[in-house]
Scaffold this motif. Structure first.
Motif, PDB file in Angstrom:
ATOM      1  N   GLU A   1       0.829  -1.203   0.000  1.00  0.00           N
ATOM      2  CA  GLU A   1       0.000   0.000   0.000  1.00  0.00           C
ATOM      3  C   GLU A   1       0.866   1.257   0.000  1.00  0.00           C
ATOM      4  OE1 GLU A   1      -3.109  -0.072  -0.601  1.00  0.00           O
ATOM      5  OE2 GLU A   1      -3.134  -2.267  -0.508  1.00  0.00           O
ATOM      6  N   ALA A   2       2.018   1.216   0.667  1.00  0.00           N
ATOM      7  CA  ALA A   2       2.933   2.366   0.624  1.00  0.00           C
ATOM      8  C   ALA A   2       3.433   2.593  -0.801  1.00  0.00           C
ATOM      9  CB  ALA A   2       4.102   2.129   1.573  1.00  0.00           C
ATOM     10  N   THR A   3       3.714   1.501  -1.502  1.00  0.00           N
ATOM     11  CA  THR A   3       4.125   1.607  -2.910  1.00  0.00           C
ATOM     12  C   THR A   3       3.001   2.186  -3.757  1.00  0.00           C
ATOM     13  OG1 THR A   3       5.599  -0.292  -2.640  1.00  0.00           O
ATOM     14  CG2 THR A   3       4.992   0.309  -4.886  1.00  0.00           C
ATOM     15  N   ASN A   4       1.770   1.719  -3.486  1.00  0.00           N
ATOM     16  CA  ASN A   4       0.620   2.244  -4.238  1.00  0.00           C
ATOM     17  C   ASN A   4       0.447   3.745  -4.007  1.00  0.00           C
ATOM     18  OD1 ASN A   4      -0.034  -0.217  -5.378  1.00  0.00           O
ATOM     19  ND2 ASN A   4      -1.474  -0.773  -3.738  1.00  0.00           N
ATOM     20  N   LEU A   5       0.665   4.180  -2.771  1.00  0.00           N
ATOM     21  CA  LEU A   5       0.553   5.610  -2.483  1.00  0.00           C
ATOM     22  C   LEU A   5       1.557   6.417  -3.307  1.00  0.00           C
ATOM     23  CD1 LEU A   5       0.046   5.844   1.397  1.00  0.00           C
ATOM     24  CD2 LEU A   5      -1.538   6.615  -0.380  1.00  0.00           C
ATOM     25  N   LEU A   6       2.781   5.921  -3.391  1.00  0.00           N
ATOM     26  CA  LEU A   6       3.786   6.615  -4.202  1.00  0.00           C
ATOM     27  C   LEU A   6       3.398   6.621  -5.672  1.00  0.00           C
ATOM     28  CD1 LEU A   6       7.075   5.239  -2.556  1.00  0.00           C
ATOM     29  CD2 LEU A   6       6.071   7.526  -2.297  1.00  0.00           C
ATOM     30  N   LYS A   7       2.850   5.507  -6.133  1.00  0.00           N
ATOM     31  CA  LYS A   7       2.437   5.412  -7.533  1.00  0.00           C
ATOM     32  C   LYS A   7       1.314   6.401  -7.840  1.00  0.00           C
ATOM     33  CE  LYS A   7      -0.379   2.226  -8.749  1.00  0.00           C
ATOM     34  NZ  LYS A   7      -0.995   0.903  -9.015  1.00  0.00           N
ATOM     35  N   TRP A   8       0.296   6.396  -6.974  1.00  0.00           N
ATOM     36  CA  TRP A   8      -0.824   7.299  -7.215  1.00  0.00           C
ATOM     37  C   TRP A   8      -0.410   8.765  -7.035  1.00  0.00           C
ATOM     38  CZ3 TRP A   8      -4.445   5.364  -9.890  1.00  0.00           C
ATOM     39  CH2 TRP A   8      -4.890   4.046  -9.717  1.00  0.00           C
ATOM     40  N   GLN A   9       0.525   9.003  -6.135  1.00  0.00           N
ATOM     41  CA  GLN A   9       1.020  10.372  -5.962  1.00  0.00           C
ATOM     42  C   GLN A   9       1.724  10.856  -7.223  1.00  0.00           C
ATOM     43  OE1 GLN A   9       4.112  10.820  -3.057  1.00  0.00           O
ATOM     44  NE2 GLN A   9       3.847  13.025  -2.859  1.00  0.00           N
ATOM     45  N   ALA A  10       2.527   9.963  -7.821  1.00  0.00           N
ATOM     46  CA  ALA A  10       3.204  10.328  -9.075  1.00  0.00           C
ATOM     47  C   ALA A  10       2.184  10.598 -10.179  1.00  0.00           C
ATOM     48  CB  ALA A  10       4.168   9.218  -9.486  1.00  0.00           C
ATOM     49  N   ASN A  11       1.138   9.758 -10.240  1.00  0.00           N
ATOM     50  CA  ASN A  11       0.086   9.970 -11.236  1.00  0.00           C
ATOM     51  C   ASN A  11      -0.628  11.299 -11.006  1.00  0.00           C
ATOM     52  OD1 ASN A  11       0.672   7.506 -12.332  1.00  0.00           O
ATOM     53  ND2 ASN A  11      -1.120   6.442 -11.528  1.00  0.00           N
ATOM     54  N   PHE A  12      -0.873  11.578  -9.709  1.00  0.00           N
ATOM     55  CA  PHE A  12      -1.552  12.834  -9.385  1.00  0.00           C
ATOM     56  C   PHE A  12      -0.698  14.025  -9.807  1.00  0.00           C
ATOM     57  CE2 PHE A  12      -3.083  16.253  -6.712  1.00  0.00           C
ATOM     58  CZ  PHE A  12      -4.460  16.052  -6.688  1.00  0.00           C
ATOM     59  N   THR A  13       0.613  13.964  -9.566  1.00  0.00           N
ATOM     60  CA  THR A  13       1.517  15.058  -9.957  1.00  0.00           C
ATOM     61  C   THR A  13       1.534  15.239 -11.462  1.00  0.00           C
ATOM     62  OG1 THR A  13       2.901  14.614  -8.023  1.00  0.00           O
ATOM     63  CG2 THR A  13       3.880  15.893  -9.809  1.00  0.00           C
ATOM     64  N   ALA A  14       1.605  14.122 -12.182  1.00  0.00           N
ATOM     65  CA  ALA A  14       1.618  14.199 -13.645  1.00  0.00           C
ATOM     66  C   ALA A  14       0.307  14.757 -14.177  1.00  0.00           C
ATOM     67  CB  ALA A  14       1.891  12.810 -14.224  1.00  0.00           C
ATOM     68  N   SER A  15      -0.826  14.334 -13.588  1.00  0.00           N
ATOM     69  CA  SER A  15      -2.134  14.851 -14.024  1.00  0.00           C
ATOM     70  C   SER A  15      -2.225  16.348 -13.762  1.00  0.00           C
ATOM     71  CB  SER A  15      -3.251  14.107 -13.282  1.00  0.00           C
ATOM     72  OG  SER A  15      -3.198  12.723 -13.548  1.00  0.00           O
ATOM     73  N   SER A  16      -1.693  16.772 -12.612  1.00  0.00           N
ATOM     74  CA  SER A  16      -1.686  18.205 -12.315  1.00  0.00           C
ATOM     75  C   SER A  16      -0.852  18.968 -13.348  1.00  0.00           C
ATOM     76  CB  SER A  16      -1.113  18.436 -10.914  1.00  0.00           C
ATOM     77  OG  SER A  16      -1.881  17.766  -9.939  1.00  0.00           O
ATOM     78  N   LYS A  17       0.261  18.354 -13.760  1.00  0.00           N
ATOM     79  CA  LYS A  17       1.108  18.990 -14.768  1.00  0.00           C
ATOM     80  C   LYS A  17       0.369  19.165 -16.090  1.00  0.00           C
ATOM     81  CE  LYS A  17       5.029  20.669 -16.154  1.00  0.00           C
ATOM     82  NZ  LYS A  17       5.481  21.991 -15.647  1.00  0.00           N
ATOM     83  N   VAL A  18      -0.450  18.164 -16.450  1.00  0.00           N
ATOM     84  CA  VAL A  18      -1.252  18.283 -17.678  1.00  0.00           C
ATOM     85  C   VAL A  18      -2.171  19.495 -17.584  1.00  0.00           C
ATOM     86  CG1 VAL A  18      -3.077  17.201 -19.062  1.00  0.00           C
ATOM     87  CG2 VAL A  18      -1.157  15.832 -18.254  1.00  0.00           C
ATOM     88  N   ILE A  19      -2.828  19.637 -16.423  1.00  0.00           N
ATOM     89  CA  ILE A  19      -3.777  20.749 -16.256  1.00  0.00           C
ATOM     90  C   ILE A  19      -3.055  22.096 -16.300  1.00  0.00           C
ATOM     91  CG2 ILE A  19      -5.383  21.805 -14.620  1.00  0.00           C
ATOM     92  CD1 ILE A  19      -6.199  19.005 -13.771  1.00  0.00           C
TER      93      ILE A  19
END
Length: 474
Positions: free
Chosen positions: A441-459
């Motif tokens: 779950e800690a790994t998943n948090l890092l993964k989703w955090q990276a996705n969230f950062t990338a999605s924010s960059k798109v916006i």
């Protein structure tokens, strides 16, 4: 401009999906120690592409659903094993206190009191006129009577205790059925409005079903809208959608004040007695001890009391006492009060012997104070094979049925341990599938955090592009 807004929407959808992933990972971590919780996962699915100027353009991602890591077939195995475990645990727990009634560490066991009684008769054979010896016979006989009564009352006390436990188990089962029915409605409502709480509700219901299978023999399946249908012994309908059956106890009309387990389901509205037909779960184990193990022990005790009284009285009635009783005969040594069925509860010394030890009849003829013929006949009862259709003495019979109970108790403990081991193994398999791994779950948090950062960059990129377009217009 439409293209930029389309990309902006893609970023927003991706942002939402990433946030949902973070929420789910956090939810898993928060419930890592919650009993019965199944690890949840976010299932993403790409949207259908659309054609723009002859080119197929992707439309991003969306959260299809949130599901739990769950093996339905393993869950069935666990619940099936739970029913056996509940029965073996309850049976052993109810039998264990009975062991103390026959403990050899007691100084007043039936076997030891019988030895003392016959030893006192041996002394009486040697000194038939001695007052202290006659008093000793009366005292040891009274202790033997008390031992029969102690076993009888102790067994009945344990039976009443088990009976109360049955009432408590029925109350818990009734509460569980109501909760399962309530969760049925909650699951149906949640699925109707497509909310993400359904896995949590199903986990709660599965945990409730696991507890229920430990108590009673049931079958269940999930039907329409994920609602569970539960059937009990004799195909009684225990839960149907939001309707639980009435599960209660009624007092038997045989004067014992023992409980029968009754189901009144919603389909027939007629009471169905399932006391004996329920074969698994804690209720089955308790009923087996209350209605079979303890009654067998009571009957063994009664049989010994009846046999002792019948043979002792048959000999004693032929003898003569001393002093005021030296010319009279026909007296009993023991009395059952007219109730042979409950001999151990009602056995007592004959009233005349209680009043005077002179009434103890040991002579075979009147006015013969030194005669010990009849007491010698009484002594021979110790070695006579009076029990089990002439196969064993009273002492052997006692040792046999107490030893048989001890073996049954040992077997019950072994069966319980075997069921516990099997259940533990199945629960370990379930934990491997459904349990929460903190590292994962800690790994998943890092993964989703990276996705969230990338999605924010798109916006932010699209925002800058939109600002550039607006500046060009100015």
């Amino acid at each position: 401009m439409g293209g930029l807004f389309h990309t902006l929407n893609l970023g927003a959808e991706s942002l939402y999906a990433s946030r949902q992933g973070v929420d789910t990972a956090g939810h898993n971590i928060a419930n890592a120690q919650t009993e019965g919780f199944s690890r949840q996962r976010v299932n993403l699915e790409q949207r259908q592409p659309s054609e723009t100027r002859g080119v197929m353009i992707g439309n991003g991602v969306f959260v299809k659903n949130i599901t739990r890591a769950h093996d339905m077939y393993l869950e069935k195995q666990i619940n099936d094993t739970n029913q056996n475990l509940g029965q073996s645990q309850a049976r052993f727990e109810a039998m264990k206190p009975l062991e103390g009634i026959y403990s050899p560490e007691l100084n007043n066991t039936l076997s030891s009191e019988m030895d003392r009684f016959f030893n006192s008769l041996q002394d009486l054979s040697n000194f038939p006129e001695e007052m202290t010896v006659r008093t000793s016979v009366r005292e040891t006989a009274q202790n033997l009577v008390n031992s029969f009564r102690r076993i009888d009352s102790s067994l009945k006390m344990q039976r009443d205790d088990v009976n109360l436990r049955i009432g408590g188990e029925v109350g818990e089962v009734s509460t569980m059925l109501q909760e399962i029915a309530r969760l049925n409605i909650a699951i149906k409502t949640a699925e109707t409005i497509n909310t993400p709480e359904v896995p949590d509700l199903m986990d709660q219901q599965d945990r409730m079903l696991r507890d229920l299978t430990k108590r009673i023999d049931i079958n269940y399946y999930r039907g329409e809208h994920g609602m569970v249908v539960v059937r009990g012994p004799q195909e009684t309908l225990l839960v149907d959608r939001g309707h639980p059956a009435r599960f209660e106890v009624v007092t038997r009309g045989d004067g014992t004040n023992l409980y029968d387990v009754v189901v009144i389901d919603g389909s027939s509205h007629q009471p169905t007695v399932i006391t004996e037909v329920n074969k698994r779960g804690r209720l089955a184990g308790l009923v087996q001890v209350r209605d079979h193990v303890i009654p067998d022990m009571l009957e063994h005790n009664n049989e010994m009391a009846r046999t002792l009284v019948d043979h002792m009285n048959a000999i004693h009635q032929q003898g003569f006492g001393i002093k005021d009783f030296k010319e009279t005969t026909g007296r009993n040594f023991f009395d059952l009060g007219g109730d042979r069925r409950n001999a151990a509860a009602n056995i007592r010394l004959d009233g005349m012997i209680e009043e005077s030890t002179d009434a103890i009849s040991v002579a075979s003829s009147p006015n013969a104070p030194g005669d010990n013929v009849m007491v010698n006949h009484m002594l021979r009862l110790k070695e006579k094979k009076l029990m089990g259709d002439g196969r064993s003495t009273m002492q052997d019979y006692y040792a046999s049925y107490v030893g048989g109970f001890g073996l049954d108790l040992v077997r019950s403990e072994q069966i319980q341990k075997a069921d516990e081991t099997l259940t533990l193994n199945l629960n370990s398999r379930r934990e491997a599938i459904s349990g929460v791994s903190m590292d994962e779950e800690a790994t998943n948090l890092l993964k989703w955090q990276a996705n969230f950062t990338a999605s924010s960059k798109v916006i932010t990129t699209i925002d800058e592009m939109l600002d550039t377009v607006l500046q060009m217009k100015r």
